[in-house]
Design a protein around this motif. Structure first.
Motif, PDB file in Angstrom:
ATOM      1  N   UNK A  39      53.397  81.192  47.169  1.00 41.10           N
ATOM      2  CA  UNK A  39      54.447  80.200  46.938  1.00 41.10           C
ATOM      3  C   UNK A  39      55.625  80.240  47.889  1.00 41.10           C
ATOM      4  N   UNK A  40      55.632  81.157  48.861  1.00 40.69           N
ATOM      5  CA  UNK A  40      56.802  81.289  49.747  1.00 40.69           C
ATOM      6  C   UNK A  40      56.422  80.934  51.183  1.00 40.69           C
ATOM      7  N   UNK A  41      57.431  80.722  52.027  1.00 46.35           N
ATOM      8  CA  UNK A  41      57.154  80.334  53.412  1.00 46.35           C
ATOM      9  C   UNK A  41      56.779  81.562  54.244  1.00 46.35           C
ATOM     10  N   UNK A  42      56.400  81.313  55.514  1.00 45.77           N
ATOM     11  CA  UNK A  42      55.845  82.376  56.337  1.00 45.77           C
ATOM     12  C   UNK A  42      56.855  83.466  56.668  1.00 45.77           C
ATOM     13  N   UNK A  43      58.119  83.117  56.864  1.00 41.37           N
ATOM     14  CA  UNK A  43      59.112  84.135  57.212  1.00 41.37           C
ATOM     15  C   UNK A  43      59.332  85.093  56.040  1.00 41.37           C
ATOM     16  N   UNK A  44      59.356  84.550  54.820  1.00 43.39           N
ATOM     17  CA  UNK A  44      59.478  85.408  53.643  1.00 43.39           C
ATOM     18  C   UNK A  44      58.211  86.229  53.420  1.00 43.39           C
ATOM     19  N   UNK A  45      57.052  85.647  53.770  1.00 40.77           N
ATOM     20  CA  UNK A  45      55.801  86.413  53.694  1.00 40.77           C
ATOM     21  C   UNK A  45      55.864  87.633  54.607  1.00 40.77           C
ATOM     22  N   UNK A  46      56.395  87.423  55.805  1.00 40.26           N
ATOM     23  CA  UNK A  46      56.509  88.539  56.757  1.00 40.26           C
ATOM     24  C   UNK A  46      57.424  89.631  56.211  1.00 40.26           C
TER      25      UNK A  46
END
Length: 332
Positions: free
Chosen positions: A116-123
């Motif tokens: 549910x989160x964007x790629x920067x938060x995934x990183x």
């Protein structure tokens, strides 16, 4: 581009929370650092206030709060009982930290939050958010418990990603598999864990940079991706490196450090199991690559684009850097 002031403050407190945990000399101070880190990351997850981000923020909060309660109970029991129940409290503290970092079998929340989160938060969730729990668990390293977690994490990370269509979930299960390898590196030496973690973070960053620029979230999007072949080639190299395929950079920490050290300690069954499960992870990495490479009939030339091709080439060079290092190690 304007920077959101509140987001900057939350990023500062996020980093400060981790540093407080790492530098604290008491377990209570470490717990306070983890709580500061948790309360800073939730608004960062929910920065766009979409329903998916809100759901992920709620899942993350509930699980982390549960782990924090277990961690605090373990600390208080440790203080009250001193040496009488030290082993039991160590298991409780380790379980809470394993839940915080998303290690199997306490991984149930990790793929759902990633989705549910964007790629920067995934990183950030795959790298920075694991730093404090990893360092704290090294203080209470229970070898028999950690070995079970290593077996389960590598197995769940391999099997869980096989039937996924979401790239974020694939990366989540990949992170769980790598987490097993990092725990085995920590059993050998903290320095080996640090080297493995730094290399993993670099490879993850190069991979997520490509996904972020292409706005890729599902495997079906890779079939329709009509872009510079350099980006596709860079994605393939980065994926193979992240899978730990020789002679790329991702192979070095697995072979040079973990496999060799475990073989010297005669942990043959563990090495065999970890290598076999890593080969299974290679399958779902290749699914991402092949789906984009099978449809290249409309790209007729290698051309540079306005999309910072220097950074794309740099992400590919990070993985290729393992070739001269591997050659040098084999020769000397």
């Amino acid at each position: 581009m304007l920077i959101n002031p509140s987001l900057s403050i939350f990023m500062i407190t996020l980093i400060s929370g981790t540093l407080i945990s790492l530098s604290s000399s008491s377990w209570l101070g470490m717990w306070m650092g983890l709580e500061l880190n948790l309360m800073s990351f939730i608004p960062i997850i929910n920065k766009n206030k979409t329903p998916y981000e809100t759901e992920s923020a709620m899942k993350y909060f509930l699980v982390q709060a549960m782990a924090s309660v277990l961690f605090l109970i373990g600390i208080l029991m440790n203080e009250m009982t001193d040496f009488l129940m030290s082993s039991n409290t160590s298991y409780l503290i380790s379980s809470a930290l394993l839940m915080k970092m998303g290690a199997a079998p306490l991984h149930f929340w990790f793929p759902g939050v990633m989705e549910g989160i964007d790629w920067m938060n995934c990183f950030m969730l795959m790298t920075w958010q694991k730093v404090a729990p990893f360092v704290l668990i090294s203080y209470k390293l229970m070898n028999n418990m950690i070995m079970i977690v290593i077996f389960i994490s590598t197995f769940v990370g391999a099997v869980g990603g096989l039937n996924q269509n979401s790239i974020r979930k694939i990366m989540a299960y990949s992170s769980i598999s790598h987490l097993g390898w990092m725990l085995s590196a920590m059993m050998i030496s903290n320095n080996l864990w640090l080297i493995y973690f730094c290399i993993y973070s670099l490879l993850n960053m190069s991979m997520i940079y490509l996904f972020f620029n292409q706005s890729m979230f599902y495997l079906s999007q890779t079939y329709l991706m009509k872009t510079n072949p350099l980006i596709k080639f860079s994605m393939m190299i980065s994926m193979l490196s992240l899978a730990g395929l020789p002679p790329f950079l991702g192979f070095l920490p697995k072979w040079m450090m973990v496999i060799q050290s475990l073989m010297m300690e005669r942990s043959f069954i563990m090495v065999l199991f970890m290598v076999m499960t890593t080969l299974m992870t290679l399958y779902f990495y290749m699914r991402v690559m092949f789906s984009s490479f099978l449809f290249m009939n409309q790209e007729i030339k290698w051309k540079t684009t306005k999309l910072s091709s220097e950074l794309i080439s740099l992400s590919m060079m990070l993985s290729i850097m393992g070739i001269p290092i591997t050659t040098w190690l084999l020769l000397y």
